[in-house]
Scaffold this motif. Structure first.
Motif, PDB file in Angstrom:
ATOM      1  N   LEU A 253      31.994  25.920 -11.993  1.00  0.00           N
ATOM      2  CA  LEU A 253      32.455  26.982 -11.180  1.00  0.00           C
ATOM      3  C   LEU A 253      32.080  26.955  -9.817  1.00  0.00           C
ATOM      4  O   LEU A 253      32.630  27.554  -8.898  1.00  0.00           O
ATOM      5  N   LEU A 254      30.857  26.644  -9.398  1.00  0.00           N
ATOM      6  CA  LEU A 254      30.389  26.573  -8.198  1.00  0.00           C
ATOM      7  C   LEU A 254      31.138  25.790  -7.112  1.00  0.00           C
ATOM      8  O   LEU A 254      31.236  26.312  -5.928  1.00  0.00           O
ATOM      9  N   GLU A 255      31.905  24.874  -7.516  1.00  0.00           N
ATOM     10  CA  GLU A 255      32.854  24.249  -6.664  1.00  0.00           C
ATOM     11  C   GLU A 255      33.971  24.962  -6.218  1.00  0.00           C
ATOM     12  O   GLU A 255      34.445  24.648  -5.330  1.00  0.00           O
ATOM     13  N   PHE A 256      34.205  26.087  -6.794  1.00  0.00           N
ATOM     14  CA  PHE A 256      35.317  26.909  -6.341  1.00  0.00           C
ATOM     15  C   PHE A 256      34.881  28.378  -6.233  1.00  0.00           C
ATOM     16  O   PHE A 256      35.957  29.249  -6.370  1.00  0.00           O
ATOM     17  N   LEU A 257      33.811  28.840  -5.810  1.00  0.00           N
ATOM     18  CA  LEU A 257      33.660  30.195  -5.689  1.00  0.00           C
ATOM     19  C   LEU A 257      34.604  30.747  -4.594  1.00  0.00           C
ATOM     20  O   LEU A 257      34.582  32.132  -4.565  1.00  0.00           O
ATOM     21  N   ASP A 258      34.984  30.035  -3.633  1.00  0.00           N
ATOM     22  CA  ASP A 258      35.775  30.474  -2.524  1.00  0.00           C
ATOM     23  C   ASP A 258      37.399  31.103  -3.156  1.00  0.00           C
ATOM     24  O   ASP A 258      38.138  31.923  -2.466  1.00  0.00           O
ATOM     25  N   LEU A 259      37.402  30.487  -4.410  1.00  0.00           N
ATOM     26  CA  LEU A 259      38.770  31.129  -5.008  1.00  0.00           C
ATOM     27  C   LEU A 259      38.709  32.395  -5.845  1.00  0.00           C
ATOM     28  O   LEU A 259      39.717  32.700  -6.306  1.00  0.00           O
ATOM     29  N   LYS A 289      36.216  40.610 -22.184  1.00  0.00           N
ATOM     30  CA  LYS A 289      36.220  41.351 -21.150  1.00  0.00           C
ATOM     31  C   LYS A 289      37.095  40.968 -19.956  1.00  0.00           C
ATOM     32  O   LYS A 289      37.812  39.901 -20.503  1.00  0.00           O
ATOM     33  N   ASN A 290      37.411  41.660 -19.052  1.00  0.00           N
ATOM     34  CA  ASN A 290      38.536  41.324 -17.837  1.00  0.00           C
ATOM     35  C   ASN A 290      38.116  40.263 -17.022  1.00  0.00           C
ATOM     36  O   ASN A 290      38.669  39.395 -16.543  1.00  0.00           O
ATOM     37  N   TYR A 291      36.641  40.213 -16.842  1.00  0.00           N
ATOM     38  CA  TYR A 291      35.999  39.439 -15.813  1.00  0.00           C
ATOM     39  C   TYR A 291      34.901  38.733 -16.357  1.00  0.00           C
ATOM     40  O   TYR A 291      34.064  39.461 -17.184  1.00  0.00           O
ATOM     41  N   LEU A 292      34.360  37.493 -15.839  1.00  0.00           N
ATOM     42  CA  LEU A 292      33.101  36.977 -15.767  1.00  0.00           C
ATOM     43  C   LEU A 292      32.496  37.287 -14.423  1.00  0.00           C
ATOM     44  O   LEU A 292      32.785  36.993 -13.503  1.00  0.00           O
ATOM     45  N   ALA A 293      30.915  37.369 -14.660  1.00  0.00           N
ATOM     46  CA  ALA A 293      30.127  37.596 -13.501  1.00  0.00           C
ATOM     47  C   ALA A 293      29.646  36.324 -13.182  1.00  0.00           C
ATOM     48  O   ALA A 293      28.774  35.693 -13.877  1.00  0.00           O
ATOM     49  N   ARG A 307      43.261  34.579 -14.315  1.00  0.00           N
ATOM     50  CA  ARG A 307      44.183  33.984 -13.416  1.00  0.00           C
ATOM     51  C   ARG A 307      43.364  33.445 -12.114  1.00  0.00           C
ATOM     52  O   ARG A 307      43.612  32.177 -11.691  1.00  0.00           O
ATOM     53  N   ASP A 308      42.069  33.759 -11.983  1.00  0.00           N
ATOM     54  CA  ASP A 308      41.229  33.076 -11.162  1.00  0.00           C
ATOM     55  C   ASP A 308      40.932  31.738 -11.535  1.00  0.00           C
ATOM     56  O   ASP A 308      40.710  30.652 -10.874  1.00  0.00           O
ATOM     57  N   LEU A 309      40.281  31.628 -12.772  1.00  0.00           N
ATOM     58  CA  LEU A 309      40.032  30.455 -13.295  1.00  0.00           C
ATOM     59  C   LEU A 309      41.191  29.462 -13.354  1.00  0.00           C
ATOM     60  O   LEU A 309      41.001  28.378 -13.319  1.00  0.00           O
ATOM     61  N   ALA A 312      41.782  28.027  -9.950  1.00  0.00           N
ATOM     62  CA  ALA A 312      40.725  26.947  -9.924  1.00  0.00           C
ATOM     63  C   ALA A 312      41.274  25.756 -10.430  1.00  0.00           C
ATOM     64  O   ALA A 312      40.992  24.529 -10.025  1.00  0.00           O
ATOM     65  N   ALA A 313      41.375  25.839 -11.796  1.00  0.00           N
ATOM     66  CA  ALA A 313      41.755  24.717 -12.462  1.00  0.00           C
ATOM     67  C   ALA A 313      43.309  23.845 -12.198  1.00  0.00           C
ATOM     68  O   ALA A 313      43.170  22.701 -12.334  1.00  0.00           O
ATOM     69  N   LEU A 314      44.017  24.603 -11.267  1.00  0.00           N
ATOM     70  CA  LEU A 314      45.015  23.930 -10.960  1.00  0.00           C
ATOM     71  C   LEU A 314      44.985  23.596  -9.336  1.00  0.00           C
ATOM     72  O   LEU A 314      45.825  22.735  -8.676  1.00  0.00           O
ATOM     73  N   ALA A 315      43.710  23.641  -8.861  1.00  0.00           N
ATOM     74  CA  ALA A 315      43.597  23.497  -7.327  1.00  0.00           C
ATOM     75  C   ALA A 315      43.647  22.035  -7.231  1.00  0.00           C
ATOM     76  O   ALA A 315      43.041  21.205  -8.021  1.00  0.00           O
ATOM     77  N   LYS A 316      43.968  21.613  -6.034  1.00  0.00           N
ATOM     78  CA  LYS A 316      44.276  20.266  -5.584  1.00  0.00           C
ATOM     79  C   LYS A 316      42.779  19.992  -5.122  1.00  0.00           C
ATOM     80  O   LYS A 316      42.260  20.707  -4.198  1.00  0.00           O
ATOM     81  N   GLU A 317      42.458  18.624  -5.276  1.00  0.00           N
ATOM     82  CA  GLU A 317      41.068  18.284  -4.642  1.00  0.00           C
ATOM     83  C   GLU A 317      41.101  18.566  -3.287  1.00  0.00           C
ATOM     84  O   GLU A 317      39.726  18.850  -2.679  1.00  0.00           O
TER      85      GLU A 317
END
Length: 322
Positions: A253-259, A289-293, A307-309, A312-317
């Motif tokens: 997750l830490l790789e995608f915090l900006d998303l 829950k609706n969100y993870l902290a 949707r955020d996850l 991130a899962a669909l993000a291009k490298e």
């Protein structure tokens, strides 16, 4: 809630744009309708405010049939955003936004207050923009005005017909993000027609995928990615997107915090930023829950919903945070 019951639309030349469709569009969620050109997605949406009428079947809003409803009153109670924006060039931004409140006989003070709060909601300073004219705004700013104009009468339902497709990629992505954030504030029932699968997966709570006047699959973005109903759905989503989710699901997750979302006031469950996207999907599903902290160094650094996850899962490298 919007409900379609055995709805068929047949044009005079015999073409069936919709074929015996039964659907429920959930309240206070954003539903994206997507499919190839000519599949019936826009016709389906236009049934809701009677811009198109069914040849057979019935449509219900909060279990009330709309067939006998007055068309003018129905349309004034439903927000509508179109691709071409449709702002009146000879009217100020304030007058454009206040069109429906004016038709509803709101007082001058109430109209002005509503215009101000809506412009602020989409990041347009009322002091700067209220008295400007549409041609003095950029395309992205004009479309923001188009969105808030649809919200001005405080409708429960908002229809959006490919509203961002004519914009440049940067403006389009910004407005997609703003719409998602806006929906968290206004909690409307939004029906969003698009031909862009990435857009649908990014913004929607649920997706209706159509082909040849019929519904192929209804589900959350994650459900469509994980369990496409048939080969058409799999092909339309794209093997690349499915493989990207599988590939990036084991990234942290830490790789995608900006998303992810910076603020969230509702209930959450904590998860370490060192956990993978796949584990986050599983934990969010179990938590209800609706969100993870997302926690890093004993501090919450971001919040993520499904949707955020998925984003991130669909993000291009090339676009992922190192």
């Amino acid at each position: 809630m919007i409900r379609f019951e055995n709805v068929t639309k047949r044009f005079p030349d015999g073409t069936e744009a919709l074929k015996d469709i039964s659907l429920v569009l959930p309240t206070n969620e954003l539903t994206a309708i997507i499919g190839p050109s000519g599949c019936g997605k826009t016709t389906l949406m236009k049934m809701i405010n009677k811009l198109e009428k069914p040849t057979e079947g019935s449509i219900f809003i909060d279990e009330k049939p709309i067939n006998g409803m007055d068309e003018v009153q129905l349309r004034r109670s439903i927000g509508y955003v179109i691709q071409r924006i449709g702002l009146f060039p000879h009217m100020t931004i304030s007058d454009n936004v206040a069109l429906v409140p004016k038709l509803l006989d709101w007082t001058k003070d109430k109209k002005e207050q509503r215009v101000r709060e809506l412009l602020q909601l989409v990041g347009l300073d009322p002091e700067v923009y209220m008295e400007r004219y549409p041609l003095e705004l950029s395309g992205g700013q004009q479309q923001r005005v188009g969105v808030v104009r649809a919200l001005a009468g405080d409708p429960n339902i908002v229809l959006m017909d490919e509203p961002f497709s004519a914009l440049d990629p940067i403006s389009r992505e910004q407005l997609q993000d703003e719409l998602r954030n806006l929906q968290q504030t206004i909690n409307k029932t939004i029906v969003f027609v698009t031909h862009d699968m990435d857009e649908a997966l990014k913004i929607a709570d649920s997706v209706i995928l159509m082909r040849d006047g019929q519904v192929e699959q209804v589900g959350t973005p994650q459900q469509l990615i994980d369990n496409p109903a048939n080969e058409f759905v799999r092909s339309f989503i794209g093997i690349e997107r499915i493989n990207q989710k599988r590939t990036f699901g084991d990234r942290k997750l830490l790789e995608f915090l900006d998303l992810f979302t910076e603020e969230w006031a509702g209930d959450t469950e904590e998860i370490s930023a060192e956990q993978t996207i796949e584990n986050a999907f599983l934990q969010l599903d179990k938590s209800a829950k609706n969100y993870l902290a997302i926690v890093q160094g004993a501090q919450v650094v971001a919040y993520a919903n499904d949707r955020d996850l998925l984003k991130a899962a669909l993000a291009k490298e090339t676009g992922a945070t190192a």
